[in-house]
Each structure stands twice: as C-alpha cells, then as structure tokens.
Design a protein around this motif. Structure first.
Motif, PDB file in Angstrom:
ATOM      1  N   THR A 153       0.828  -1.209   0.000  1.00 47.09           N
ATOM      2  CA  THR A 153       0.000   0.000   0.000  1.00 47.09           C
ATOM      3  C   THR A 153       0.862   1.257   0.000  1.00 47.09           C
ATOM      4  O   THR A 153       1.781   1.386   0.805  1.00 47.09           O
ATOM      5  N   ARG A 165      -2.149  -0.835  -3.547  1.00 54.89           N
ATOM      6  CA  ARG A 165      -3.353  -0.181  -3.023  1.00 54.89           C
ATOM      7  C   ARG A 165      -2.923   1.243  -2.662  1.00 54.89           C
ATOM      8  O   ARG A 165      -1.841   1.460  -2.138  1.00 54.89           O
ATOM      9  N   VAL A 191      -3.838   4.610  -0.435  1.00 54.28           N
ATOM     10  CA  VAL A 191      -4.614   5.042   0.725  1.00 54.28           C
ATOM     11  C   VAL A 191      -4.153   6.442   1.131  1.00 54.28           C
ATOM     12  O   VAL A 191      -2.968   6.676   1.350  1.00 54.28           O
ATOM     13  N   SER A 237      -6.303  10.689   5.104  1.00 57.53           N
ATOM     14  CA  SER A 237      -7.636  10.819   5.703  1.00 57.53           C
ATOM     15  C   SER A 237      -8.364   9.477   5.798  1.00 57.53           C
ATOM     16  O   SER A 237      -9.318   9.351   6.573  1.00 57.53           O
ATOM     17  N   ASP A 238      -7.938   8.483   5.020  1.00 58.83           N
ATOM     18  CA  ASP A 238      -8.583   7.166   5.042  1.00 58.83           C
ATOM     19  C   ASP A 238      -7.914   6.180   6.006  1.00 58.83           C
ATOM     20  O   ASP A 238      -8.393   5.050   6.159  1.00 58.83           O
ATOM     21  N   PRO A 251      -7.942   5.779   9.203  1.00 61.35           N
ATOM     22  CA  PRO A 251      -8.756   5.137  10.249  1.00 61.35           C
ATOM     23  C   PRO A 251      -9.430   3.839   9.777  1.00 61.35           C
ATOM     24  O   PRO A 251      -9.710   2.959  10.590  1.00 61.35           O
ATOM     25  N   GLU A 252      -9.646   3.707   8.470  1.00 57.10           N
ATOM     26  CA  GLU A 252     -10.235   2.492   7.921  1.00 57.10           C
ATOM     27  C   GLU A 252      -9.223   1.358   7.796  1.00 57.10           C
ATOM     28  O   GLU A 252      -9.607   0.222   7.501  1.00 57.10           O
ATOM     29  N   TYR A 253      -7.948   1.668   7.988  1.00 58.60           N
ATOM     30  CA  TYR A 253      -6.862   0.704   7.826  1.00 58.60           C
ATOM     31  C   TYR A 253      -5.950   0.694   9.049  1.00 58.60           C
ATOM     32  O   TYR A 253      -4.784   1.073   8.980  1.00 58.60           O
ATOM     33  N   PRO A 254      -6.456   0.265  10.207  1.00 58.62           N
ATOM     34  CA  PRO A 254      -5.637   0.300  11.424  1.00 58.62           C
ATOM     35  C   PRO A 254      -4.377  -0.565  11.318  1.00 58.62           C
ATOM     36  O   PRO A 254      -3.368  -0.241  11.936  1.00 58.62           O
ATOM     37  N   ARG A 295      -1.941   1.840   9.675  1.00 62.09           N
ATOM     38  CA  ARG A 295      -1.616   2.990  10.539  1.00 62.09           C
ATOM     39  C   ARG A 295      -0.646   2.608  11.651  1.00 62.09           C
ATOM     40  O   ARG A 295       0.279   3.356  11.943  1.00 62.09           O
ATOM     41  N   GLU A 318     -14.547  15.497  -1.858  1.00 60.81           N
ATOM     42  CA  GLU A 318     -15.626  15.168  -0.922  1.00 60.81           C
ATOM     43  C   GLU A 318     -16.251  16.417  -0.343  1.00 60.81           C
ATOM     44  O   GLU A 318     -17.461  16.517  -0.254  1.00 60.81           O
TER      45      GLU A 318
END
Length: 133
Positions: free
Chosen positions: A5, A29, A31, A34-35, A37-40, A43, A126
């Motif tokens: 990623t 991938r 990422v 800002s995204d 949090p969807e990928y702990p 992170r 967004e």
C-alpha cells in the motif's frame, strides 16, 4: 497478509497526481492520510510523524519518504531500466542521502510543482460534493 500500500497526503494536488500515476501503473493499493482510520493495520506500522511524507507499506517493511516513491517506481518498472538503475544505485553509500534530499526538495515545494502536475485531492472532492448538497 498485508496488501502492498502507498500512503500519501490526500489533501495535496501534486501528491494526488503522483498517487493516481502509481495507481494506474502498479498493483499497489492507494490510501490517503484521511482514510487511515479504515486501515488500522497500516496505521500502526507507520512512524509517529507519518504525515511528513509518503510511505509504501508491505508485509516485510515500511518504505518512507524518497524510499517510498523509489519503491513504487521500481514496482512499476519491474525488470526494466528504471528498476535496474535503482538496483545499481542502491550499491552506493551516498545514494540514499541524495534520494532523500531530492524527495525533500520536491516535497517542500509541492505548491510550485502542483502548478505543473496536479489533480483535485480526494479530500477536497468530498468537501465540494458536501457543499453542493
């Protein structure tokens, strides 16, 4: 197993241009910060001050700053001249220092580079959509 990623600043037009370039040419991938949090799982592998540069996270390691883009480009050009050149340059002690200096020169001047190469960052897309509602 962690999918390789590229993590980048998705509030930067120049960074978004590069991320799209890599996305179109590799199986990485992509990422945005800002995204995360969807990928702990991603992170937790990043350095504390991860927002200072881009990162390429693989199962084996985390490439940061200049090394992240170098690895992304190497994956794009597997077995090609760029990949071979990178492999050759990695044999020299000063190469990593010069690569990181170059990365920092570009990163610190993203606003200028963004006048040449830029895409509307996802974060702004967004918010523009939200504003239109």
């Amino acid at each position: 197993m962690l999918e390789p990623t590229l993590v980048y600043d998705d509030d930067c037009g120049f960074c978004t241009w590069w991320a799209d370039y890599v996305d179109e040419r590799t199986d990485l991938r992509i990422v945005g910060f800002s995204d995360l949090p969807e990928y702990p799982e991603i992170r937790k592998r990043l350095p504390e001050y991860y927002e200072e540069c881009s990162h390429l996270v693989t199962e084996e390691r985390v490439y940061s700053c200049g090394a992240s883009l170098e690895e992304a480009l190497r994956r794009y050009d597997r077995g090609g001249p760029l990949s071979e050149t990178v492999g050759f340059l990695r044999n020299f002690e000063d190469y990593a220092r010069i690569r990181e200096w170059g990365y920092r020169q570009v990163a610190d001047n993203r606003d200028t580079w963004g006048k040449l190469l830029s895409k509307t960052p996802p974060v702004r897309q967004e918010s523009e959509t939200d504003d239109e509602r």
